[in-house]
Design a protein around this motif. Sequence first.
Motif, mmCIF file in Angstrom:
data_model
loop_
_atom_site.group_PDB
_atom_site.id
_atom_site.type_symbol
_atom_site.label_atom_id
_atom_site.label_comp_id
_atom_site.label_asym_id
_atom_site.label_seq_id
_atom_site.Cartn_x
_atom_site.Cartn_y
_atom_site.Cartn_z
ATOM 1 N N MET A 39 33.073 14.404 2.368
ATOM 2 C CA MET A 39 34.014 15.262 1.635
ATOM 3 C C MET A 39 34.152 14.796 0.190
ATOM 4 N N SER A 40 34.201 13.482 -0.017
ATOM 5 C CA SER A 40 34.296 12.974 -1.387
ATOM 6 C C SER A 40 33.047 13.339 -2.178
ATOM 7 N N GLY A 41 31.878 13.200 -1.544
ATOM 8 C CA GLY A 41 30.637 13.554 -2.216
ATOM 9 C C GLY A 41 30.562 15.033 -2.534
ATOM 10 N N GLU A 42 31.066 15.849 -1.624
ATOM 11 C CA GLU A 42 31.027 17.294 -1.850
ATOM 12 C C GLU A 42 31.996 17.703 -2.953
ATOM 13 N N PHE A 43 33.127 17.030 -3.032
ATOM 14 C CA PHE A 43 34.071 17.327 -4.117
ATOM 15 C C PHE A 43 33.461 16.947 -5.462
ATOM 16 N N VAL A 44 32.947 15.733 -5.553
ATOM 17 C CA VAL A 44 32.361 15.271 -6.809
ATOM 18 C C VAL A 44 31.156 16.133 -7.182
ATOM 19 N N GLY A 45 30.306 16.443 -6.202
ATOM 20 C CA GLY A 45 29.115 17.238 -6.477
ATOM 21 C C GLY A 45 29.440 18.654 -6.914
ATOM 22 N N THR A 46 30.366 19.302 -6.208
ATOM 23 C CA THR A 46 30.744 20.670 -6.576
ATOM 24 C C THR A 46 31.391 20.696 -7.950
ATOM 25 N N PHE A 47 32.231 19.699 -8.213
ATOM 26 C CA PHE A 47 32.859 19.616 -9.538
ATOM 27 C C PHE A 47 31.793 19.440 -10.612
ATOM 28 N N ARG A 48 30.854 18.528 -10.413
ATOM 29 C CA ARG A 48 29.811 18.282 -11.419
ATOM 30 C C ARG A 48 28.975 19.537 -11.664
ATOM 31 N N PHE A 49 28.554 20.164 -10.592
ATOM 32 C CA PHE A 49 27.733 21.363 -10.711
ATOM 33 C C PHE A 49 28.450 22.446 -11.504
ATOM 34 N N LEU A 50 29.683 22.754 -11.107
ATOM 35 C CA LEU A 50 30.388 23.858 -11.743
ATOM 36 C C LEU A 50 30.924 23.485 -13.119
ATOM 37 N N PHE A 51 31.283 22.243 -13.333
ATOM 38 C CA PHE A 51 31.711 21.817 -14.665
ATOM 39 C C PHE A 51 30.586 22.027 -15.669
ATOM 40 N N LEU A 127 35.421 21.115 7.281
ATOM 41 C CA LEU A 127 36.039 20.156 6.374
ATOM 42 C C LEU A 127 35.533 20.320 4.943
ATOM 43 N N LEU A 128 34.285 20.724 4.784
ATOM 44 C CA LEU A 128 33.708 20.842 3.450
ATOM 45 C C LEU A 128 34.163 22.113 2.729
ATOM 46 N N TRP A 129 34.441 23.165 3.468
ATOM 47 C CA TRP A 129 34.841 24.432 2.847
ATOM 48 C C TRP A 129 36.007 24.267 1.869
ATOM 49 N N PRO A 130 37.169 23.755 2.312
ATOM 50 C CA PRO A 130 38.299 23.651 1.367
ATOM 51 C C PRO A 130 38.016 22.688 0.223
ATOM 52 N N VAL A 131 37.199 21.674 0.465
ATOM 53 C CA VAL A 131 36.855 20.729 -0.601
ATOM 54 C C VAL A 131 36.057 21.438 -1.694
ATOM 55 N N GLN A 132 35.106 22.258 -1.295
ATOM 56 C CA GLN A 132 34.302 23.002 -2.270
ATOM 57 C C GLN A 132 35.172 23.948 -3.097
ATOM 58 N N ILE A 133 36.089 24.621 -2.441
ATOM 59 C CA ILE A 133 36.950 25.567 -3.150
ATOM 60 C C ILE A 133 37.892 24.829 -4.102
ATOM 61 N N LEU A 134 38.455 23.704 -3.631
ATOM 62 C CA LEU A 134 39.335 22.911 -4.491
ATOM 63 C C LEU A 134 38.572 22.390 -5.708
ATOM 64 N N ALA A 135 37.354 21.906 -5.490
ATOM 65 C CA ALA A 135 36.560 21.378 -6.600
ATOM 66 C C ALA A 135 36.257 22.456 -7.629
ATOM 67 N N SER A 136 36.028 23.686 -7.175
ATOM 68 C CA SER A 136 35.756 24.773 -8.119
ATOM 69 C C SER A 136 36.982 25.066 -8.973
ATOM 70 N N MET A 137 38.154 25.006 -8.375
ATOM 71 C CA MET A 137 39.388 25.232 -9.120
ATOM 72 C C MET A 137 39.606 24.131 -10.155
ATOM 73 N N SER A 218 27.078 35.535 -8.431
ATOM 74 C CA SER A 218 27.891 34.467 -7.875
ATOM 75 C C SER A 218 27.101 33.663 -6.842
ATOM 76 N N LEU A 219 26.714 34.307 -5.749
ATOM 77 C CA LEU A 219 26.009 33.674 -4.627
ATOM 78 C C LEU A 219 26.824 32.539 -4.021
ATOM 79 N N ASN A 220 28.102 32.448 -4.407
ATOM 80 C CA ASN A 220 28.902 31.286 -4.055
ATOM 81 C C ASN A 220 30.373 31.632 -4.223
ATOM 82 N N PRO A 221 31.116 31.803 -3.131
ATOM 83 C CA PRO A 221 32.535 32.157 -3.258
ATOM 84 C C PRO A 221 33.337 31.182 -4.108
#
Length: 281
Positions: A39-51, A127-137, A218-221
């Motif tokens: 989950m930590s990796g997915e948060f950091v990764g999603t944040f990095r990608f979208l940032f 578990l990864l779904w909400p992490v990805q959405i939070l990281a995008s926000m 988008s290809l990505n909610p």
Amino acid sequence: MGRRSFTEKHSASNPFFGFLGPTKDAKTVSALQGHLVAMSGEFVGTFRFLFLAYCGHSMVVDQSPVNQAGPNGTNSATSVVHIAMSYGFAVLVTIWTMYRISGGLFNPAVTLGLIVTGNIPLVRGLLLWPVQILASMVAAGVVSAIIPGNIRTVQTTLTPTMSVAQGVFLEMFLTAIFIMNILMLAAEKSKDTFIAPIGIGLTLFICEIAGVFYTGASLNPARSFGPCVAGRNFQHYHWIYWIGPLLGAIVAAGYYHFVKFFNYEDANPGQDSSGGDLSGS
């Protein structure tokens, strides 16, 4: 043999300088610990990608009025290519860094595709779904705060000539293409899996070129949700950026199951060989 010296024990090469004890042995790590690390990796990764992607997208839109020379104020062809590069290359470099930690999904639709195909457990996916959405926000909020311009410019929107129904199906097909490539390049292990991030990044790049002008591609909610929250603005058709990609994940997973059921390796044998006689004689 003696005990290790203080310098050896607390070297900077040791996690937390060795003050929290030795590195955890894989055999002693619980399932919960594994989920938390992923989950930590997915948060950091999603944040990095979208940032990176949001910053690049914002730059393209704000750099020059010339970049917005399309009809009805839409993006020009040049802008579309530059926006596509922002997302394609951002996901490429981020997946290559983070896939060993979380799998490098960064996308609820990709997560669904991997769950349906059995490549990740249901619990891990949920578990990864909400992490990805939070990281995008968080990514959208940080970009909005630290660079000039309006975060709404990176939102995914339909071009005036596109209907909502067309938008759903374009998002679905583009996402299906993207996820099918992920399944065959990364989920299916082969001799070229180690360079899967290149193929995945290039796939997103070409899908973005195909869709940015029409739907925002988008290809990505999560990608669509973050800027709407940060910009406090949701289009009335925002739901298409959830339904389209999630349907695309199911389409890709369905074809993946089909080729797996019929042992696709036997339809075109030898494609993963290192050479030699493939004639069968």
